[in-house]
Scaffold this active site. Structure first.
Site, PDB file in Angstrom:
ATOM      1  N   CYS A  40      -2.330  -0.233   9.312  1.00  0.00           N
ATOM      2  CA  CYS A  40      -1.635  -1.532   9.203  1.00  0.00           C
ATOM      3  C   CYS A  40      -0.291  -1.455   9.926  1.00  0.00           C
ATOM      4  O   CYS A  40       0.310  -0.386   9.998  1.00  0.00           O
ATOM      5  CB  CYS A  40      -1.361  -1.868   7.732  1.00  0.00           C
ATOM      6  SG  CYS A  40      -2.846  -2.215   6.775  1.00  0.00           S
ATOM      7  N   ASP A  48     -17.525 -17.644  22.368  1.00  0.00           N
ATOM      8  CA  ASP A  48     -16.789 -16.650  21.573  1.00  0.00           C
ATOM      9  C   ASP A  48     -16.755 -15.331  22.343  1.00  0.00           C
ATOM     10  O   ASP A  48     -17.409 -14.362  21.977  1.00  0.00           O
ATOM     11  CB  ASP A  48     -17.492 -16.477  20.212  1.00  0.00           C
ATOM     12  CG  ASP A  48     -16.796 -15.461  19.317  1.00  0.00           C
ATOM     13  OD1 ASP A  48     -15.648 -15.091  19.605  1.00  0.00           O
ATOM     14  OD2 ASP A  48     -17.418 -15.043  18.320  1.00  0.00           O
ATOM     15  N   CYS A 100       0.187   5.937   7.306  1.00  0.00           N
ATOM     16  CA  CYS A 100      -1.086   5.469   7.870  1.00  0.00           C
ATOM     17  C   CYS A 100      -0.849   4.506   9.043  1.00  0.00           C
ATOM     18  O   CYS A 100       0.062   3.686   8.995  1.00  0.00           O
ATOM     19  CB  CYS A 100      -1.874   4.751   6.770  1.00  0.00           C
ATOM     20  SG  CYS A 100      -3.462   4.111   7.336  1.00  0.00           S
ATOM     21  N   CYS A 143       0.845  -1.208   0.000  1.00  0.00           N
ATOM     22  CA  CYS A 143       0.000   0.000   0.000  1.00  0.00           C
ATOM     23  C   CYS A 143       0.872   1.247   0.000  1.00  0.00           C
ATOM     24  O   CYS A 143       1.798   1.372   0.805  1.00  0.00           O
ATOM     25  CB  CYS A 143      -0.888   0.000   1.237  1.00  0.00           C
ATOM     26  SG  CYS A 143      -1.911   1.472   1.349  1.00  0.00           S
ATOM     27  N   CYS A 185     -10.449 -14.001  20.193  1.00  0.00           N
ATOM     28  CA  CYS A 185      -9.712 -12.907  19.547  1.00  0.00           C
ATOM     29  C   CYS A 185      -8.517 -12.499  20.407  1.00  0.00           C
ATOM     30  O   CYS A 185      -7.907 -11.473  20.159  1.00  0.00           O
ATOM     31  CB  CYS A 185     -10.638 -11.711  19.313  1.00  0.00           C
ATOM     32  SG  CYS A 185     -11.417 -11.115  20.828  1.00  0.00           S
ATOM     33  N   GLN A 234     -18.101 -10.101  12.597  1.00  0.00           N
ATOM     34  CA  GLN A 234     -16.751 -10.556  12.237  1.00  0.00           C
ATOM     35  C   GLN A 234     -16.218  -9.657  11.117  1.00  0.00           C
ATOM     36  O   GLN A 234     -16.977  -9.215  10.254  1.00  0.00           O
ATOM     37  CB  GLN A 234     -16.769 -12.029  11.800  1.00  0.00           C
ATOM     38  CG  GLN A 234     -17.247 -13.001  12.885  1.00  0.00           C
ATOM     39  CD  GLN A 234     -16.286 -13.119  14.077  1.00  0.00           C
ATOM     40  OE1 GLN A 234     -15.131 -12.701  14.015  1.00  0.00           O
ATOM     41  NE2 GLN A 234     -16.775 -13.667  15.181  1.00  0.00           N
ATOM     42  N   GLU A 238     -26.333 -13.885  25.159  1.00  0.00           N
ATOM     43  CA  GLU A 238     -25.564 -12.690  24.779  1.00  0.00           C
ATOM     44  C   GLU A 238     -25.895 -11.571  25.764  1.00  0.00           C
ATOM     45  O   GLU A 238     -27.021 -11.505  26.269  1.00  0.00           O
ATOM     46  CB  GLU A 238     -25.953 -12.337  23.325  1.00  0.00           C
ATOM     47  CG  GLU A 238     -25.725 -10.917  22.864  1.00  0.00           C
ATOM     48  CD  GLU A 238     -24.261 -10.466  22.874  1.00  0.00           C
ATOM     49  OE1 GLU A 238     -23.375 -11.233  22.459  1.00  0.00           O
ATOM     50  OE2 GLU A 238     -24.029  -9.329  23.324  1.00  0.00           O
ATOM     51  N   CYS A 255      -6.350   2.227  -0.212  1.00  0.00           N
ATOM     52  CA  CYS A 255      -6.270   1.266   0.899  1.00  0.00           C
ATOM     53  C   CYS A 255      -6.396  -0.169   0.398  1.00  0.00           C
ATOM     54  O   CYS A 255      -7.278  -0.479  -0.410  1.00  0.00           O
ATOM     55  CB  CYS A 255      -7.379   1.571   1.903  1.00  0.00           C
ATOM     56  SG  CYS A 255      -7.420   0.435   3.290  1.00  0.00           S
TER      57      CYS A 255
HETATM   58  C1  SAM Z   1     -16.290 -11.542  19.952  1.00  0.00           C
HETATM   59  S1  SAM Z   1     -17.987 -11.067  19.997  1.00  0.00           S
HETATM   60  C2  SAM Z   1     -18.721 -12.517  19.318  1.00  0.00           C
HETATM   61  C3  SAM Z   1     -20.129 -12.396  18.870  1.00  0.00           C
HETATM   62  C4  SAM Z   1     -20.645 -13.516  17.974  1.00  0.00           C
HETATM   63  N1  SAM Z   1     -20.291 -14.832  18.460  1.00  0.00           N
HETATM   64  C5  SAM Z   1     -20.168 -13.328  16.562  1.00  0.00           C
HETATM   65  O1  SAM Z   1     -19.325 -14.104  16.086  1.00  0.00           O
HETATM   66  O2  SAM Z   1     -20.642 -12.398  15.887  1.00  0.00           O
HETATM   67  C6  SAM Z   1     -18.306 -11.156  21.717  1.00  0.00           C
HETATM   68  C7  SAM Z   1     -19.738 -10.907  22.122  1.00  0.00           C
HETATM   69  O3  SAM Z   1     -19.799 -10.973  23.549  1.00  0.00           O
HETATM   70  C8  SAM Z   1     -20.728 -10.002  23.999  1.00  0.00           C
HETATM   71  N2  SAM Z   1     -20.378  -9.724  25.402  1.00  0.00           N
HETATM   72  C9  SAM Z   1     -19.401  -8.921  25.874  1.00  0.00           C
HETATM   73  N3  SAM Z   1     -19.371  -8.979  27.223  1.00  0.00           N
HETATM   74  C10 SAM Z   1     -20.364  -9.829  27.602  1.00  0.00           C
HETATM   75  C11 SAM Z   1     -20.813 -10.299  28.855  1.00  0.00           C
HETATM   76  N4  SAM Z   1     -20.239  -9.901  29.992  1.00  0.00           N
HETATM   77  N5  SAM Z   1     -21.838 -11.177  28.881  1.00  0.00           N
HETATM   78  C12 SAM Z   1     -22.409 -11.610  27.736  1.00  0.00           C
HETATM   79  N6  SAM Z   1     -22.024 -11.197  26.521  1.00  0.00           N
HETATM   80  C13 SAM Z   1     -21.001 -10.309  26.452  1.00  0.00           C
HETATM   81  C14 SAM Z   1     -20.561  -8.841  23.052  1.00  0.00           C
HETATM   82  O4  SAM Z   1     -21.731  -8.028  23.024  1.00  0.00           O
HETATM   83  C15 SAM Z   1     -20.309  -9.556  21.725  1.00  0.00           C
HETATM   84  O5  SAM Z   1     -21.508  -9.776  21.040  1.00  0.00           O
END
Ligand code: SAM
Length: 415
Positions: A72, A345, A69, A63, A371, A246, A293, A146
Protein backbone atom coordinates in the site's frame (compact mmCIF):
# COMPACT_ATOMS: atom_id res chain seq x y z
CA UNK A 1 22.98 11.83 11.59
CA UNK A 2 23.07 15.50 12.67
CA UNK A 3 20.12 17.77 12.03
CA UNK A 4 22.48 19.98 9.97
CA UNK A 5 22.71 17.22 7.34
CA UNK A 6 18.95 17.18 6.96
CA UNK A 7 17.07 19.01 4.22
CA UNK A 8 13.73 20.62 4.97
CA UNK A 9 11.11 20.70 2.23
CA UNK A 10 7.45 21.59 1.72
CA UNK A 11 5.41 19.01 -0.18
CA UNK A 12 3.41 20.64 -2.96
CA UNK A 13 1.67 17.66 -4.59
CA UNK A 14 1.56 13.89 -4.98
CA UNK A 15 3.32 12.28 -7.95
CA UNK A 16 1.91 9.44 -10.08
CA UNK A 17 3.20 6.78 -7.68
CA UNK A 18 1.57 8.54 -4.70
CA UNK A 19 4.86 9.95 -3.35
CA UNK A 20 4.92 13.52 -2.03
CA UNK A 21 6.81 15.90 -4.33
CA UNK A 22 8.66 19.04 -3.24
CA UNK A 23 10.54 21.57 -5.40
CA UNK A 24 13.51 20.03 -7.19
CA UNK A 25 11.71 17.76 -7.78
CA UNK A 26 12.38 15.94 -4.53
CA UNK A 27 10.27 12.81 -3.97
CA UNK A 28 9.28 12.03 -0.40
CA UNK A 29 7.33 8.75 -0.02
CA UNK A 30 4.37 8.70 2.35
CA UNK A 31 4.07 12.45 2.73
CA UNK A 32 1.14 14.70 1.84
CA UNK A 33 0.67 18.08 0.15
CA UNK A 34 1.18 21.00 2.54
CA UNK A 35 3.40 19.02 4.90
CA UNK A 36 6.77 20.36 5.98
CA UNK A 37 9.15 17.42 6.14
CA UNK A 38 12.86 16.89 6.72
CA UNK A 39 15.18 14.11 5.63
CA UNK A 40 18.35 13.17 3.81
CA UNK A 41 18.29 14.20 0.15
CA UNK A 42 19.71 11.42 -2.01
CA UNK A 43 19.65 12.70 -5.60
CA UNK A 44 15.92 13.30 -6.13
CA UNK A 45 14.67 11.21 -3.18
CA UNK A 46 14.26 12.13 0.46
CA UNK A 47 15.02 9.33 2.94
CA UNK A 48 14.88 9.04 6.77
CA UNK A 49 11.85 11.30 6.59
CA UNK A 50 10.51 13.15 9.62
CA UNK A 51 7.15 14.90 9.40
CA UNK A 52 7.73 18.37 10.90
CA UNK A 53 4.27 19.80 10.23
CA UNK A 54 1.62 17.17 9.42
CA UNK A 55 -1.26 17.65 7.02
CA UNK A 56 -4.79 17.77 8.39
CA UNK A 57 -5.41 14.78 6.09
CA UNK A 58 -2.76 12.61 7.77
CA UNK A 59 -4.27 9.63 9.62
CA UNK A 60 -3.00 6.65 11.59
CA UNK A 61 -2.48 3.88 8.99
CA UNK A 62 -5.05 1.13 9.61
CA UNK A 63 -2.55 -1.68 8.97
CA UNK A 64 0.26 -2.51 11.38
CA UNK A 65 2.46 -3.73 8.49
CA UNK A 66 2.25 -0.42 6.59
CA UNK A 67 5.66 0.88 7.67
CA UNK A 68 7.61 -1.99 6.12
CA UNK A 69 5.20 -3.42 3.50
CA UNK A 70 5.20 -2.10 -0.07
CA UNK A 71 1.66 -3.35 -0.83
CA UNK A 72 0.00 0.00 0.00
CA UNK A 73 1.15 3.58 -0.62
CA UNK A 74 -1.58 5.83 0.77
CA UNK A 75 -2.72 4.46 4.14
CA UNK A 76 -1.36 7.59 5.87
CA UNK A 77 -3.99 9.72 4.07
CA UNK A 78 -7.68 10.07 4.98
CA UNK A 79 -10.24 8.33 2.75
CA UNK A 80 -11.67 11.71 1.69
CA UNK A 81 -8.23 12.97 0.68
CA UNK A 82 -7.54 9.83 -1.42
CA UNK A 83 -10.99 10.04 -3.04
CA UNK A 84 -10.43 13.69 -4.03
CA UNK A 85 -6.86 13.04 -5.17
CA UNK A 86 -7.82 10.10 -7.40
CA UNK A 87 -10.72 12.04 -8.90
CA UNK A 88 -8.35 14.95 -9.57
CA UNK A 89 -5.84 12.60 -11.27
CA UNK A 90 -8.54 11.83 -13.85
CA UNK A 91 -9.74 15.47 -14.02
CA UNK A 92 -6.18 16.74 -14.57
CA UNK A 93 -5.44 14.12 -17.26
CA UNK A 94 -8.55 15.28 -19.14
CA UNK A 95 -7.76 18.94 -18.60
CA UNK A 96 -4.24 18.38 -20.08
CA UNK A 97 -6.10 17.33 -23.27
CA UNK A 98 -8.39 20.39 -23.06
CA UNK A 99 -11.39 18.34 -21.86
CA UNK A 100 -13.79 18.63 -18.94
CA UNK A 101 -16.86 16.70 -17.89
CA UNK A 102 -19.22 15.80 -15.04
CA UNK A 103 -17.67 13.58 -12.35
CA UNK A 104 -19.82 11.15 -10.43
CA UNK A 105 -18.75 10.45 -6.83
CA UNK A 106 -15.88 7.96 -6.79
CA UNK A 107 -16.66 4.35 -5.87
CA UNK A 108 -14.09 2.94 -3.42
CA UNK A 109 -13.88 -0.79 -2.69
CA UNK A 110 -14.03 -1.61 1.02
CA UNK A 111 -11.07 -2.83 3.06
CA UNK A 112 -10.41 -6.60 2.87
CA UNK A 113 -12.05 -6.98 -0.54
CA UNK A 114 -9.14 -7.78 -2.92
CA UNK A 115 -9.86 -11.19 -4.40
CA UNK A 116 -6.58 -11.66 -6.17
CA UNK A 117 -2.94 -11.08 -5.22
CA UNK A 118 0.55 -12.25 -6.05
CA UNK A 119 2.38 -13.32 -2.92
CA UNK A 120 6.16 -13.50 -2.72
CA UNK A 121 7.08 -16.68 -0.85
CA UNK A 122 10.54 -17.78 0.24
CA UNK A 123 12.01 -20.56 2.25
CA UNK A 124 13.56 -19.49 5.54
CA UNK A 125 15.79 -21.23 8.09
CA UNK A 126 12.70 -22.10 10.11
CA UNK A 127 10.36 -22.95 7.23
CA UNK A 128 8.78 -20.54 4.75
CA UNK A 129 7.29 -17.07 4.69
CA UNK A 130 4.70 -15.49 2.37
CA UNK A 131 4.03 -11.77 2.05
CA UNK A 132 4.52 -8.72 -0.14
CA UNK A 133 7.77 -7.07 -1.09
CA UNK A 134 8.75 -4.10 1.08
CA UNK A 135 8.83 -0.54 -0.27
CA UNK A 136 11.26 -0.47 -3.24
CA UNK A 137 12.95 -3.61 -1.89
CA UNK A 138 13.35 -7.35 -2.42
CA UNK A 139 12.75 -8.06 1.25
CA UNK A 140 9.48 -9.92 1.83
CA UNK A 141 7.35 -8.53 4.66
CA UNK A 142 4.77 -10.59 6.49
CA UNK A 143 1.13 -9.55 6.04
CA UNK A 144 -0.75 -11.57 8.67
CA UNK A 145 -2.98 -8.52 9.45
CA UNK A 146 -3.33 -7.28 5.85
CA UNK A 147 -6.25 -4.87 5.40
CA UNK A 148 -6.44 -5.34 1.63
CA UNK A 149 -7.10 -9.01 1.04
CA UNK A 150 -10.38 -10.89 1.31
CA UNK A 151 -10.42 -13.30 4.28
CA UNK A 152 -10.48 -16.24 1.82
CA UNK A 153 -7.31 -14.88 0.22
CA UNK A 154 -5.66 -14.49 3.63
CA UNK A 155 -6.29 -18.20 4.12
CA UNK A 156 -3.94 -18.80 1.16
CA UNK A 157 -0.89 -17.51 3.05
CA UNK A 158 -0.10 -20.77 4.95
CA UNK A 159 -0.94 -22.73 1.79
CA UNK A 160 1.56 -20.66 -0.22
CA UNK A 161 4.14 -21.33 2.50
CA UNK A 162 3.49 -25.07 2.23
CA UNK A 163 4.01 -24.82 -1.55
CA UNK A 164 7.37 -23.11 -0.99
CA UNK A 165 8.49 -25.85 1.41
CA UNK A 166 7.65 -28.43 -1.24
CA UNK A 167 8.90 -26.72 -4.36
CA UNK A 168 10.91 -23.49 -3.90
CA UNK A 169 14.67 -23.44 -4.33
CA UNK A 170 16.67 -21.85 -1.49
CA UNK A 171 17.67 -18.91 -3.68
CA UNK A 172 14.58 -17.86 -5.64
CA UNK A 173 11.29 -16.89 -4.00
CA UNK A 174 8.08 -18.21 -5.51
CA UNK A 175 5.58 -15.80 -7.06
CA UNK A 176 2.19 -17.29 -6.12
CA UNK A 177 -0.83 -15.68 -7.77
CA UNK A 178 -3.94 -16.53 -5.80
CA UNK A 179 -7.50 -15.85 -6.88
CA UNK A 180 -10.58 -16.67 -4.85
CA UNK A 181 -13.31 -18.41 -6.86
CA UNK A 182 -16.74 -19.90 -6.29
CA UNK A 183 -15.04 -23.29 -5.85
CA UNK A 184 -12.09 -22.24 -3.64
CA UNK A 185 -8.50 -21.07 -4.14
CA UNK A 186 -7.07 -20.92 -7.66
CA UNK A 187 -3.25 -20.84 -7.37
CA UNK A 188 -0.63 -20.25 -10.06
CA UNK A 189 3.00 -20.70 -9.00
CA UNK A 190 6.00 -19.23 -10.84
CA UNK A 191 9.75 -19.63 -10.20
CA UNK A 192 9.37 -23.08 -8.63
CA UNK A 193 11.68 -26.08 -8.93
CA UNK A 194 11.29 -28.06 -12.17
CA UNK A 195 8.20 -30.25 -12.05
CA UNK A 196 9.55 -33.83 -11.91
CA UNK A 197 7.50 -36.91 -11.04
CA UNK A 198 7.95 -36.89 -7.23
CA UNK A 199 7.29 -33.13 -6.99
CA UNK A 200 4.14 -33.51 -9.08
CA UNK A 201 2.84 -36.19 -6.68
CA UNK A 202 3.73 -34.14 -3.60
CA UNK A 203 2.03 -31.02 -5.00
CA UNK A 204 -1.10 -32.94 -5.96
CA UNK A 205 -1.33 -34.32 -2.40
CA UNK A 206 -0.76 -30.85 -0.99
CA UNK A 207 -3.51 -29.41 -3.22
CA UNK A 208 -5.89 -32.08 -1.95
CA UNK A 209 -4.94 -31.53 1.71
CA UNK A 210 -5.29 -27.74 1.53
CA UNK A 211 -8.42 -27.74 -0.67
CA UNK A 212 -6.72 -25.83 -3.52
CA UNK A 213 -9.33 -26.09 -6.24
CA UNK A 214 -6.79 -25.60 -9.06
CA UNK A 215 -3.00 -25.64 -8.83
CA UNK A 216 -0.82 -24.64 -11.80
CA UNK A 217 2.98 -24.90 -11.58
CA UNK A 218 4.91 -22.74 -14.08
CA UNK A 219 2.07 -23.10 -16.62
CA UNK A 220 1.68 -26.88 -16.04
CA UNK A 221 -1.63 -28.05 -14.55
CA UNK A 222 -0.97 -30.06 -11.38
CA UNK A 223 -4.40 -30.45 -9.78
CA UNK A 224 -8.00 -29.44 -10.38
CA UNK A 225 -10.58 -30.60 -7.86
CA UNK A 226 -13.28 -28.43 -9.46
CA UNK A 227 -13.09 -25.67 -12.08
CA UNK A 228 -12.40 -22.36 -10.26
CA UNK A 229 -15.37 -20.56 -11.78
CA UNK A 230 -16.18 -16.85 -11.62
CA UNK A 231 -19.78 -15.61 -11.95
CA UNK A 232 -20.30 -13.04 -14.74
CA UNK A 233 -24.01 -12.25 -14.62
CA UNK A 234 -25.79 -15.61 -14.71
CA UNK A 235 -22.87 -17.34 -16.48
CA UNK A 236 -20.06 -19.21 -14.74
CA UNK A 237 -16.65 -18.93 -16.41
CA UNK A 238 -13.47 -20.86 -15.66
CA UNK A 239 -10.68 -18.39 -16.56
CA UNK A 240 -7.26 -19.65 -17.67
CA UNK A 241 -4.71 -19.70 -14.80
CA UNK A 242 -3.57 -16.16 -13.95
CA UNK A 243 -5.96 -14.51 -16.45
CA UNK A 244 -7.09 -10.93 -15.90
CA UNK A 245 -9.95 -10.44 -13.45
CA UNK A 246 -11.19 -7.17 -11.94
CA UNK A 247 -9.46 -6.77 -8.56
CA UNK A 248 -12.55 -6.68 -6.31
CA UNK A 249 -16.14 -7.86 -6.70
CA UNK A 250 -17.34 -4.40 -5.61
CA UNK A 251 -15.14 -2.62 -8.18
CA UNK A 252 -16.31 -4.99 -10.89
CA UNK A 253 -19.95 -4.33 -9.92
CA UNK A 254 -19.41 -0.54 -10.04
CA UNK A 255 -17.80 -0.75 -13.49
CA UNK A 256 -20.52 -3.11 -14.71
CA UNK A 257 -23.29 -0.81 -13.39
CA UNK A 258 -21.77 2.01 -15.45
CA UNK A 259 -21.46 -0.18 -18.55
CA UNK A 260 -25.06 -1.43 -18.23
CA UNK A 261 -26.39 2.10 -17.79
CA UNK A 262 -24.46 3.44 -20.80
CA UNK A 263 -25.48 0.61 -23.13
CA UNK A 264 -29.10 0.35 -21.91
CA UNK A 265 -31.54 -0.23 -24.77
CA UNK A 266 -28.81 -1.35 -27.22
CA UNK A 267 -29.72 -4.51 -29.13
CA UNK A 268 -26.23 -5.31 -30.51
CA UNK A 269 -23.10 -4.51 -28.56
CA UNK A 270 -19.43 -5.01 -29.39
CA UNK A 271 -17.21 -5.67 -26.33
CA UNK A 272 -13.58 -4.84 -27.13
CA UNK A 273 -10.76 -6.21 -24.94
CA UNK A 274 -13.44 -8.49 -23.51
CA UNK A 275 -11.25 -10.70 -21.29
CA UNK A 276 -13.23 -13.72 -20.05
CA UNK A 277 -16.57 -11.94 -20.39
CA UNK A 278 -16.82 -9.71 -17.29
CA UNK A 279 -19.06 -7.33 -19.26
CA UNK A 280 -20.02 -9.38 -22.34
CA UNK A 281 -21.88 -12.09 -20.41
CA UNK A 282 -23.98 -9.81 -18.14
CA UNK A 283 -24.72 -7.64 -21.22
CA UNK A 284 -25.98 -10.76 -23.04
CA UNK A 285 -28.97 -10.88 -20.69
CA UNK A 286 -30.49 -8.09 -22.80
CA UNK A 287 -28.46 -7.74 -26.02
CA UNK A 288 -26.54 -9.73 -28.61
CA UNK A 289 -22.84 -9.30 -27.99
CA UNK A 290 -19.73 -9.70 -30.13
CA UNK A 291 -16.75 -10.12 -27.77
CA UNK A 292 -13.22 -9.49 -29.05
CA UNK A 293 -10.09 -10.30 -27.05
CA UNK A 294 -6.40 -10.92 -27.81
CA UNK A 295 -5.83 -14.02 -25.64
CA UNK A 296 -7.17 -17.16 -27.30
CA UNK A 297 -7.63 -19.04 -24.01
CA UNK A 298 -9.68 -16.21 -22.50
CA UNK A 299 -11.90 -16.16 -25.58
CA UNK A 300 -12.40 -19.93 -25.24
CA UNK A 301 -13.30 -19.54 -21.54
CA UNK A 302 -15.84 -16.80 -22.37
CA UNK A 303 -17.39 -18.91 -25.12
CA UNK A 304 -17.62 -22.01 -22.88
CA UNK A 305 -19.26 -19.93 -20.12
CA UNK A 306 -21.85 -18.61 -22.56
CA UNK A 307 -22.61 -22.09 -23.97
CA UNK A 308 -23.30 -23.49 -20.49
CA UNK A 309 -25.41 -20.52 -19.32
CA UNK A 310 -29.16 -20.48 -19.81
CA UNK A 311 -31.34 -17.69 -21.17
CA UNK A 312 -28.62 -15.45 -22.63
CA UNK A 313 -28.84 -13.79 -26.04
CA UNK A 314 -26.33 -14.74 -28.70
CA UNK A 315 -22.65 -14.09 -27.93
CA UNK A 316 -20.11 -14.40 -30.73
CA UNK A 317 -16.37 -14.27 -30.05
CA UNK A 318 -13.23 -13.35 -31.94
CA UNK A 319 -9.54 -13.63 -31.05
CA UNK A 320 -7.85 -10.55 -32.43
CA UNK A 321 -4.95 -8.22 -31.66
CA UNK A 322 -6.78 -4.92 -31.40
CA UNK A 323 -3.57 -2.87 -31.33
CA UNK A 324 -2.28 -4.14 -34.67
CA UNK A 325 -5.55 -5.13 -36.20
CA UNK A 326 -8.41 -3.03 -34.78
CA UNK A 327 -12.00 -3.65 -35.91
CA UNK A 328 -12.59 -1.42 -38.92
CA UNK A 329 -15.75 0.52 -39.80
CA UNK A 330 -16.80 -2.35 -42.10
CA UNK A 331 -16.42 -4.80 -39.17
CA UNK A 332 -18.28 -2.47 -36.84
CA UNK A 333 -21.12 -1.89 -39.30
CA UNK A 334 -21.38 -5.33 -40.91
CA UNK A 335 -23.86 -5.36 -43.81
CA UNK A 336 -25.23 -2.06 -42.54
CA UNK A 337 -26.35 -3.72 -39.27
CA UNK A 338 -24.34 -1.49 -36.95
CA UNK A 339 -23.54 -2.20 -33.33
CA UNK A 340 -25.70 0.18 -31.27
CA UNK A 341 -23.02 0.46 -28.62
CA UNK A 342 -19.39 -0.43 -27.90
CA UNK A 343 -17.72 -1.32 -24.63
CA UNK A 344 -13.96 -0.86 -24.62
CA UNK A 345 -11.69 -1.83 -21.71
CA UNK A 346 -8.08 -1.80 -22.92
CA UNK A 347 -4.87 -2.44 -20.94
CA UNK A 348 -2.81 0.50 -19.61
CA UNK A 349 -1.62 1.57 -23.06
CA UNK A 350 -5.19 2.51 -23.99
CA UNK A 351 -6.72 1.85 -27.40
CA UNK A 352 -5.42 4.49 -29.80
CA UNK A 353 -5.88 2.45 -32.99
CA UNK A 354 -9.27 0.97 -32.04
CA UNK A 355 -10.71 4.27 -30.82
CA UNK A 356 -9.81 5.93 -34.15
CA UNK A 357 -11.81 3.20 -35.95
CA UNK A 358 -14.79 3.50 -33.57
CA UNK A 359 -14.86 7.21 -34.32
CA UNK A 360 -14.78 6.52 -38.08
CA UNK A 361 -17.54 3.91 -37.72
CA UNK A 362 -19.62 6.48 -35.79
CA UNK A 363 -20.71 3.93 -33.18
CA UNK A 364 -23.34 5.95 -31.33
CA UNK A 365 -22.61 5.09 -27.70
CA UNK A 366 -19.30 4.06 -26.16
CA UNK A 367 -18.69 2.80 -22.61
CA UNK A 368 -14.96 3.30 -22.01
CA UNK A 369 -13.48 1.46 -19.00
CA UNK A 370 -9.91 2.44 -18.21
CA UNK A 371 -7.12 1.63 -15.76
CA UNK A 372 -4.96 4.53 -16.93
CA UNK A 373 -6.31 8.11 -16.84
CA UNK A 374 -3.52 9.36 -19.15
CA UNK A 375 -4.19 6.98 -22.07
CA UNK A 376 -7.93 7.38 -21.45
CA UNK A 377 -7.66 11.17 -21.78
CA UNK A 378 -5.64 10.81 -25.01
CA UNK A 379 -8.33 8.51 -26.48
CA UNK A 380 -11.11 10.77 -25.16
CA UNK A 381 -9.57 13.67 -27.11
CA UNK A 382 -9.76 11.61 -30.33
CA UNK A 383 -13.43 10.85 -29.74
CA UNK A 384 -14.35 14.42 -28.83
CA UNK A 385 -12.51 15.73 -31.91
CA UNK A 386 -14.60 13.28 -33.99
CA UNK A 387 -17.88 14.69 -32.65
CA UNK A 388 -18.55 12.70 -29.47
CA UNK A 389 -19.47 14.25 -26.16
CA UNK A 390 -17.89 12.94 -22.98
CA UNK A 391 -21.04 12.92 -20.83
CA UNK A 392 -19.65 11.77 -17.49
CA UNK A 393 -16.86 9.92 -15.74
CA UNK A 394 -17.21 7.61 -12.75
CA UNK A 395 -13.87 6.97 -11.03
CA UNK A 396 -13.62 3.52 -9.44
CA UNK A 397 -10.99 2.79 -6.80
CA UNK A 398 -10.56 -0.96 -6.52
CA UNK A 399 -6.86 -0.64 -5.67
CA UNK A 400 -7.55 0.99 -2.33
CA UNK A 401 -4.53 2.70 -0.69
CA UNK A 402 -2.52 2.48 -3.91
CA UNK A 403 -1.94 5.23 -6.48
CA UNK A 404 -4.01 3.42 -9.18
CA UNK A 405 -7.29 4.85 -10.43
CA UNK A 406 -9.80 3.21 -12.73
CA UNK A 407 -12.90 4.63 -14.33
CA UNK A 408 -15.91 4.14 -16.56
CA UNK A 409 -17.02 6.94 -18.88
CA UNK A 410 -19.87 7.58 -21.32
CA UNK A 411 -19.33 8.94 -24.83
CA UNK A 412 -22.26 9.67 -27.13
CA UNK A 413 -22.15 10.83 -30.74
CA UNK A 414 -23.58 14.34 -31.07
CA UNK A 415 -26.23 14.69 -33.80
C1 SAM B 1 -8.16 -4.40 -18.56
S1 SAM B 1 -8.36 -6.04 -19.20
C2 SAM B 1 -10.11 -6.07 -19.39
C3 SAM B 1 -10.73 -7.41 -19.59
C4 SAM B 1 -12.24 -7.48 -19.40
N1 SAM B 1 -12.94 -6.40 -20.05
C5 SAM B 1 -12.59 -7.53 -17.93
O1 SAM B 1 -13.14 -6.56 -17.40
O2 SAM B 1 -12.33 -8.56 -17.29
C6 SAM B 1 -7.73 -5.83 -20.82
C7 SAM B 1 -7.85 -7.04 -21.71
O3 SAM B 1 -7.24 -6.71 -22.96
C8 SAM B 1 -6.58 -7.86 -23.45
N2 SAM B 1 -5.56 -7.37 -24.40
C9 SAM B 1 -4.35 -6.86 -24.13
N3 SAM B 1 -3.74 -6.47 -25.28
C10 SAM B 1 -4.60 -6.77 -26.29
C11 SAM B 1 -4.54 -6.59 -27.69
N4 SAM B 1 -3.48 -6.04 -28.28
N5 SAM B 1 -5.60 -6.99 -28.43
C12 SAM B 1 -6.70 -7.52 -27.84
N6 SAM B 1 -6.80 -7.71 -26.52
C13 SAM B 1 -5.76 -7.33 -25.74
C14 SAM B 1 -6.03 -8.54 -22.23
O4 SAM B 1 -5.80 -9.93 -22.47
C15 SAM B 1 -7.15 -8.30 -21.21
O5 SAM B 1 -8.08 -9.34 -21.22
Amino acid sequence: MTDAARTTATISRLGHQGDGVADGPLFAPRTLPGEIVSGIAEVSRLTSIRIETPSEHRVQPPCRHYKSCGGCQLQHASDSFVADWKTDVVRNALSAQGLETEFRPIHTSPARSRRRATLAVRRTKKGAMAGFHGQASDVITEISDCQLLEPALMAAIPVAEALALAGASRKTPLAVTVTTSEAGLDMLVKNGKPLDGPLRIELAQLADRHRITRLTWDDEPVAMEQPPVQPFGTALVCPPPGAFLQATREGEAALLDGVLEITKGAKRIVDLFAGCGTFALPLAQAAEVHAVEGEREMVAALDAGWRKAKGLKKVTTETRDLFRNPLLPEDLNPFGAAFDAAVIDPPRAGAEAQVAQLAKARTRVIAYVSCNPVSFARDAKTLVAAGYSLDWVQAVDQFRWSAHTELVARFTLKD
